[in-house]
Design a protein around this motif. Structure first.
Motif, mmCIF file in Angstrom:
data_model
loop_
_atom_site.group_PDB
_atom_site.id
_atom_site.type_symbol
_atom_site.label_atom_id
_atom_site.label_comp_id
_atom_site.label_asym_id
_atom_site.label_seq_id
_atom_site.Cartn_x
_atom_site.Cartn_y
_atom_site.Cartn_z
ATOM 1 N N UNK A 104 0.837 -1.206 0.000
ATOM 2 C CA UNK A 104 0.000 0.000 0.000
ATOM 3 C C UNK A 104 0.873 1.257 0.000
ATOM 4 N N UNK A 105 1.921 1.231 0.805
ATOM 5 C CA UNK A 105 2.841 2.371 0.848
ATOM 6 C C UNK A 105 3.442 2.594 -0.538
ATOM 7 N N UNK A 106 3.902 1.521 -1.164
ATOM 8 C CA UNK A 106 4.504 1.619 -2.493
ATOM 9 C C UNK A 106 3.531 2.128 -3.531
ATOM 10 N N UNK A 107 2.299 1.651 -3.494
ATOM 11 C CA UNK A 107 1.287 2.124 -4.437
ATOM 12 C C UNK A 107 1.008 3.609 -4.230
ATOM 13 N N UNK A 108 0.976 4.032 -2.978
ATOM 14 C CA UNK A 108 0.757 5.442 -2.686
ATOM 15 C C UNK A 108 1.925 6.286 -3.199
ATOM 16 N N UNK A 109 3.137 5.822 -2.981
ATOM 17 C CA UNK A 109 4.313 6.525 -3.475
ATOM 18 C C UNK A 109 4.277 6.631 -4.997
ATOM 19 N N UNK A 110 3.928 5.546 -5.669
ATOM 20 C CA UNK A 110 3.821 5.565 -7.134
ATOM 21 C C UNK A 110 2.773 6.587 -7.592
ATOM 22 N N UNK A 119 13.743 2.767 5.126
ATOM 23 C CA UNK A 119 14.086 3.377 6.406
ATOM 24 C C UNK A 119 13.346 4.701 6.546
ATOM 25 N N UNK A 120 13.240 5.141 7.762
ATOM 26 C CA UNK A 120 12.632 6.443 8.035
ATOM 27 C C UNK A 120 13.398 7.537 7.303
ATOM 28 N N UNK A 121 14.713 7.426 7.244
ATOM 29 C CA UNK A 121 15.511 8.455 6.580
ATOM 30 C C UNK A 121 15.252 8.495 5.074
ATOM 31 N N UNK A 122 15.010 7.337 4.468
ATOM 32 C CA UNK A 122 14.672 7.322 3.039
ATOM 33 C C UNK A 122 13.328 8.000 2.817
ATOM 34 N N UNK A 123 12.358 7.697 3.657
ATOM 35 C CA UNK A 123 11.034 8.307 3.534
ATOM 36 C C UNK A 123 11.129 9.815 3.792
ATOM 37 N N UNK A 124 11.925 10.214 4.785
ATOM 38 C CA UNK A 124 12.137 11.641 5.059
ATOM 39 C C UNK A 124 12.767 12.317 3.851
ATOM 40 N N UNK A 125 13.728 11.674 3.222
ATOM 41 C CA UNK A 125 14.381 12.209 2.034
ATOM 42 C C UNK A 125 13.360 12.436 0.917
ATOM 43 N N UNK A 126 12.500 11.454 0.659
ATOM 44 C CA UNK A 126 11.474 11.586 -0.364
ATOM 45 C C UNK A 126 10.553 12.761 -0.052
ATOM 46 N N UNK A 183 11.090 15.378 1.982
ATOM 47 C CA UNK A 183 11.799 16.657 1.945
ATOM 48 C C UNK A 183 11.987 17.156 0.514
ATOM 49 N N UNK A 184 12.360 16.251 -0.386
ATOM 50 C CA UNK A 184 12.604 16.642 -1.769
ATOM 51 C C UNK A 184 11.329 17.047 -2.496
ATOM 52 N N UNK A 185 10.192 16.582 -2.018
ATOM 53 C CA UNK A 185 8.908 16.930 -2.627
ATOM 54 C C UNK A 185 8.166 18.012 -1.837
ATOM 55 N N UNK A 186 8.811 18.487 -0.763
ATOM 56 C CA UNK A 186 8.182 19.489 0.112
ATOM 57 C C UNK A 186 6.815 19.020 0.604
ATOM 58 N N UNK A 187 6.764 17.760 1.017
ATOM 59 C CA UNK A 187 5.538 17.167 1.549
ATOM 60 C C UNK A 187 5.784 16.692 2.969
ATOM 61 N N UNK A 188 4.752 16.712 3.821
ATOM 62 C CA UNK A 188 4.926 16.121 5.138
ATOM 63 C C UNK A 188 5.062 14.603 5.017
ATOM 64 N N UNK A 189 5.818 14.006 5.889
ATOM 65 C CA UNK A 189 6.012 12.548 5.849
ATOM 66 C C UNK A 189 4.666 11.832 5.931
ATOM 67 N N UNK A 190 3.747 12.381 6.692
ATOM 68 C CA UNK A 190 2.438 11.740 6.850
ATOM 69 C C UNK A 190 1.705 11.577 5.521
ATOM 70 N N UNK A 191 2.004 12.403 4.542
ATOM 71 C CA UNK A 191 1.363 12.339 3.234
ATOM 72 C C UNK A 191 1.580 10.967 2.581
ATOM 73 N N UNK A 192 2.722 10.360 2.842
ATOM 74 C CA UNK A 192 3.050 9.063 2.252
ATOM 75 C C UNK A 192 2.258 7.922 2.885
ATOM 76 N N UNK A 193 1.664 8.179 4.038
ATOM 77 C CA UNK A 193 0.931 7.125 4.743
ATOM 78 C C UNK A 193 -0.572 7.342 4.680
ATOM 79 N N UNK A 194 -1.014 8.197 3.778
ATOM 80 C CA UNK A 194 -2.437 8.495 3.646
ATOM 81 C C UNK A 194 -3.066 7.515 2.655
ATOM 82 N N UNK A 195 -3.323 6.302 3.143
ATOM 83 C CA UNK A 195 -3.958 5.271 2.307
ATOM 84 C C UNK A 195 -4.859 4.417 3.146
#
Length: 75
Positions: free
Chosen positions: A13-19, A54-61, A63-75
């Motif tokens: 689900x996380x991967x699909x959301x990231x895609x 890792x949390x740092x990889x997700x933080x990197x993604x 940060x580079x998109x100027x999105x809150x980390x929580x945005x990646x877990x909205x599924x």
């Protein structure tokens, strides 16, 4: 449902959301990986739910998109 199956489903689900986020930015995997300074193969594994990022990889993604980390877990 076993915990392992729930974990696998969560990664998928996380991967699909990231895609979906990547595609909404109209970026290829190669462009997105380069933009976020990660390996294209790693991004592919994350999007397919094959990698427990890792949390740092997700933080990197995020940060580079100027999105809150929580945005990646909205599924």
């Amino acid at each position: 449902m076993s915990e392992k199956i729930r974990d696998i489903n969560f990664l998928k689900q996380f991967g699909q959301n990231l895609r979906s986020i990547r595609e909404s930015k109209e970026m290829s995997q190669e462009e997105f990986a380069s933009f976020c300074n990660i390996d294209t193969r790693q991004l592919g594994r994350i999007e397919r739910g094959e990698s427990n990022s890792t949390i740092l990889t997700i933080k990197n993604l995020a940060d580079n998109l100027n999105l809150p980390i929580s945005y990646f877990f909205d599924f």
